[in-house]
Design a protein around this motif. Structure first.
Motif, PDB file in Angstrom:
ATOM      1  N   UNK A 158      18.188  91.943   9.151  1.00  0.00           N
ATOM      2  CA  UNK A 158      17.197  91.411   9.310  1.00  0.00           C
ATOM      3  C   UNK A 158      16.274  92.067   8.108  1.00  0.00           C
ATOM      4  N   UNK A 159      15.585  93.430   8.992  1.00  0.00           N
ATOM      5  CA  UNK A 159      14.724  93.624   7.790  1.00  0.00           C
ATOM      6  C   UNK A 159      15.163  93.539   5.797  1.00  0.00           C
ATOM      7  N   UNK A 160      16.584  93.089   5.167  1.00  0.00           N
ATOM      8  CA  UNK A 160      17.334  93.174   4.604  1.00  0.00           C
ATOM      9  C   UNK A 160      16.507  91.540   3.589  1.00  0.00           C
ATOM     10  N   UNK A 161      16.860  90.922   4.984  1.00  0.00           N
ATOM     11  CA  UNK A 161      16.332  89.136   4.966  1.00  0.00           C
ATOM     12  C   UNK A 161      15.266  89.508   4.531  1.00  0.00           C
ATOM     13  N   UNK A 162      13.754  90.258   5.516  1.00  0.00           N
ATOM     14  CA  UNK A 162      12.961  90.065   4.919  1.00  0.00           C
ATOM     15  C   UNK A 162      12.076  90.575   3.971  1.00  0.00           C
ATOM     16  N   UNK A 163      12.971  91.937   3.664  1.00  0.00           N
ATOM     17  CA  UNK A 163      12.184  92.223   2.798  1.00  0.00           C
ATOM     18  C   UNK A 163      12.730  91.071   0.755  1.00  0.00           C
ATOM     19  N   UNK A 164      13.846  90.892   1.074  1.00  0.00           N
ATOM     20  CA  UNK A 164      14.530  89.502  -0.351  1.00  0.00           C
ATOM     21  C   UNK A 164      13.596  88.349  -0.013  1.00  0.00           C
ATOM     22  N   UNK A 165      13.501  87.572   1.163  1.00  0.00           N
ATOM     23  CA  UNK A 165      11.934  86.670   0.439  1.00  0.00           C
ATOM     24  C   UNK A 165      10.802  87.529   0.553  1.00  0.00           C
ATOM     25  N   UNK A 166      10.404  88.256   1.344  1.00  0.00           N
ATOM     26  CA  UNK A 166       9.568  89.300   0.544  1.00  0.00           C
ATOM     27  C   UNK A 166       9.245  89.226  -0.958  1.00  0.00           C
ATOM     28  N   UNK A 167       9.843  90.220  -1.086  1.00  0.00           N
ATOM     29  CA  UNK A 167       9.889  90.023  -2.959  1.00  0.00           C
ATOM     30  C   UNK A 167       9.878  88.655  -3.719  1.00  0.00           C
ATOM     31  N   UNK A 168      10.889  87.792  -3.182  1.00  0.00           N
ATOM     32  CA  UNK A 168      10.960  86.164  -4.232  1.00  0.00           C
ATOM     33  C   UNK A 168       9.425  85.907  -3.899  1.00  0.00           C
ATOM     34  N   UNK A 169       8.728  85.630  -2.896  1.00  0.00           N
ATOM     35  CA  UNK A 169       6.529  85.812  -2.670  1.00  0.00           C
ATOM     36  C   UNK A 169       6.446  86.367  -3.578  1.00  0.00           C
TER      37      UNK A 169
END
Length: 398
Positions: free
Chosen positions: A54-65
């Motif tokens: 879940x942390x990986x998913x959060x960081x993927x979308x955080x970076x895209x933002x």
């Protein structure tokens, strides 16, 4: 855990030698070394990696933002909105029709509409960089389409969450959707008007404190988002959108990059752990049919966008093949569907579909000239757009 990281790294290195993207190889590592295949089992229970995944998913979308800017939509102008709308109409519409044709259920059809309809920003941008096409005239509409897809995804996930979570009545579904959209609008307002205040709060010269601050903000807002019925990934995306426009944005992008890569790999690896290869043959024909539908819709979209920009067959083929790959967003939808207890065939279907297109997409993009030979039209000079000459900077390596 060390074995999981190293296994993903070894397979990714091997794939790089033959030009394959890393995402399907991370998933393959999870499949081969998980509990559903014979031989060495590194992680017997996929839930052991749930929090890190879940942390990986959060960081993927955080970076895209972080890489996305509000001004990107304005920069592309009317043509970019039309190109993105046409791409989504063809692909999401075909995905929805395909989902209903399968007969797995309404919620499942809505999930499949997003799975078939939205490209992988990670793979698309990597393909453009690897093939040296960032300076091509057709690259601008390609990146513009990704911008429109990102905006659509945020709204789509906010609307989808209460539907697949099984609201007890129409009133409850409308209430859940209203709560989700209200929170999403609050985050959007903060991103639009609260950037200066947020920038002052997070600003520090100490890299250690900056990492702790942005990581805490991303994870906290992601968790609060779930309380309001907004996907945690979208909450993280909105935090990235806010922080990317602050004076610390460039440093945050640099500091989060290795975290995104490491935990993003675990996200894809953990998804592979949940896939039973024995289930893939049960969805083989639907997967192949979905791949065929996606190929057809991307070719049509490439032709439509090329005509909008007055491009010839070669740029049209580049547009069609560059946007073909599906990846992280499809896996986000798979995770949401599994959590909501939807049809168990969705996970192996999405896994097979993503694996095929994540490999086929880059390979097809490198051979776009083959497609260009059979597309209608003649080579034409791209239309000049003096007011829209700025490139759209979106999700590089997201």
């Amino acid at each position: 855990m060390g074995g999981a990281f190293l296994a993903a790294a070894v397979l990714a290195r091997l794939g790089n030698r033959i030009g394959l993207p890393t995402i399907p190889l991370f998933i393959l590592a999870g499949i081969l070394l998980g509990p559903n295949t014979p031989g060495l089992v590194l992680v017997a229970d996929p839930h052991d990696l749930e929090m890190l995944s879940l942390l990986g998913l959060v960081l993927l979308l955080f970076y895209l933002g972080l890489e996305f800017h509000m001004d990107d939509l304005k920069t592309g102008g009317r043509k970019m909105a039309l190109a993105g709308g046409a791409y989504l109409a063809l692909n999401v519409g075909a995905g929805l029709g395909f989902g209903f044709a399968l007969g797995w259920g309404t919620a499942e059809a809505l999930v499949l509409a997003g799975v078939l309809g939205i490209s992988s920003s990670a793979i698309v941008t990597k393909v453009l960089v690897d093939l040296g096409r960032l300076g091509n005239p057709e690259t601008r509409p390609i990146l513009g389409i990704i911008v429109v897809e990102d905006i659509f995804l945020a709204l789509y996930l906010a609307a989808l969450q209460p539907v697949i979570s099984g609201a007890d009545s129409m009133a409850a579904a409308v209430g859940d959707a209203g709560k989700a959209f209200g929170f999403l609008l609050l985050l959007a307002a903060a991103a639009r008007w609260g950037t200066k205040l947020i920038g002052r709060l997070i600003a520090t010269r100490d890299n250690e404190l900056l990492v702790i601050s942005f990581l805490g903000a991303a994870v906290l807002v992601a968790g609060v988002s779930e309380w309001f019925g907004v996907a945690d990934a979208i909450g993280a995306f909105m935090v990235g959108l806010m922080l990317g426009s602050t004076s610390s944005g460039a440093r945050i992008r640099e500091l989060v990059h290795p975290l995104r890569d490491a935990f993003g790999a675990i996200f894809f690896f953990a998804f592979g752990l949940s896939i039973a290869p024995g289930d893939l043959p049960t969805v083989l024909w639907p997967v192949l049919a979905a791949v065929a539908v996606t190929l057809l819709m991307n070719v049509l979209a490439g032709i439509v966008v090329a005509r909008l920009y007055r491009f010839g067959p070669r740029p049209a083929a580049n547009i069609a093949t560059s946007l073909l790959a599906r990846g992280e967003f499809a896996l986000i939808l798979a995770t949401m569907a599994a959590t909501a207890g939807l049809d168990e065939r969705l996970s192996p279907f999405i896994a097979g579909y993503v694996l095929i297109l994540a490999v086929l997409g880059p390979l097809a993009a490198g051979r776009a000239n083959w497609l260009a030979r059979v597309l209608p039209g003649r080579a034409a000079r791209p239309a000049r757009a003096p007011a829209e000459a700025e490139p759209v900077g979106v999700g590089q390596g997201a």
